[in-house]
Design a protein around this motif. Structure first.
Motif, short mmCIF file in Angstrom:
data_model
loop_
_atom_site.label_atom_id
_atom_site.label_comp_id
_atom_site.label_asym_id
_atom_site.label_seq_id
_atom_site.Cartn_x
_atom_site.Cartn_y
_atom_site.Cartn_z
N THR A 16 0.85 -1.18 0.00
CA THR A 16 0.00 0.00 0.00
C THR A 16 0.89 1.23 0.00
O THR A 16 1.90 1.28 0.71
CB THR A 16 -0.92 0.01 1.24
N THR A 81 -4.59 6.55 -1.91
CA THR A 81 -4.05 5.30 -1.36
C THR A 81 -4.16 4.24 -2.44
O THR A 81 -5.25 3.91 -2.90
CB THR A 81 -4.81 4.87 -0.10
N ARG A 83 -3.27 0.37 -3.62
CA ARG A 83 -2.96 -1.00 -3.18
C ARG A 83 -2.50 -1.76 -4.41
O ARG A 83 -3.20 -1.82 -5.42
CB ARG A 83 -4.21 -1.65 -2.58
#
Length: 131
Positions: A16, A81, A83
Motif C-alpha cells: 500500500t 491510497t 494498493r
C-alpha cells in the motif's frame, strides 16, 4: 537452482502506498499532471512481486525483474491510497511469473504481468566484475 522446488503458484503479496508528489508524472516532466506515474506504478508491482517470494529464496539468491507487460488504466492523484497486488501464476526453472494489479479502493488503476529471474548474487557480481 530450480525455483519450482520452493515457490508455489498462488503465492501472493500486496503493498500500500499513499501517492506522494515525487511519484507523479508532473514531478518528472514539468507541465504534466500531478498524477501517479506509470513507471512508479510498475515499480510497486515489481516490489510486491519480490515481496511475495523473498522469504522463500535460499541465502545468497535474489530475483531481478526481467519482463513487464502492464496497462495503466486510470489516474490517481497525490494523496490517493494505492494498493498493489502480485500473485505467482507460473514457476519455471529460474523464472517466476506474476499477475499484477494496482487499485485505488475498488477502482483498478493498472494490470498486467511481470517476470522475475532467479540469480545467485555472488556469481552475478563476479560475472559483471562488480563488488
Amino acid at each position: 537452482m530450480d525455483a519450482r522446488d520452493f515457490i508455489q503458484v498462488g503465492t501472493a503479496a500486496e503493498r500500500t502506498l499513499v501517492v506522494p508528489p515525487e511519484r507523479t508524472v508532473g514531478h518528472f516532466v514539468p507541465g504534466m499532471p500531478m498524477v501517479y506515474a506509470t513507471p512508479m506504478m510498475i515499480l510497486e508491482m515489481e516490489m510486491a512481486s519480490g515481496d511475495a517470494i523473498r522469504g522463500r529464496l535460499q541465502p545468497g539468491w535474489v530475483t531481478v525483474g526481467t519482463e513487464v507487460n502492464v496497462r495503466h488504466l486510470a489516474a490517481a492523484l497525490v494523496g490517493a491510497t494505492v494498493r498493489t497486488t502480485s500473485k505467482v501464476i507460473a514457476v519455471e526453472r529460474r523464472v517466476i511469473r506474476f499477475e499484477v494489479a494496482a487499485f485505488e479502493g475498488e477502482r483498478k488503476l493498472g494490470e498486467g504481468q511481470h517476470a522475475r529471474g532467479l540469480i545467485n548474487v555472488a556469481k552475478f557480481n563476479e560475472r559483471l566484475g562488480a563488488t
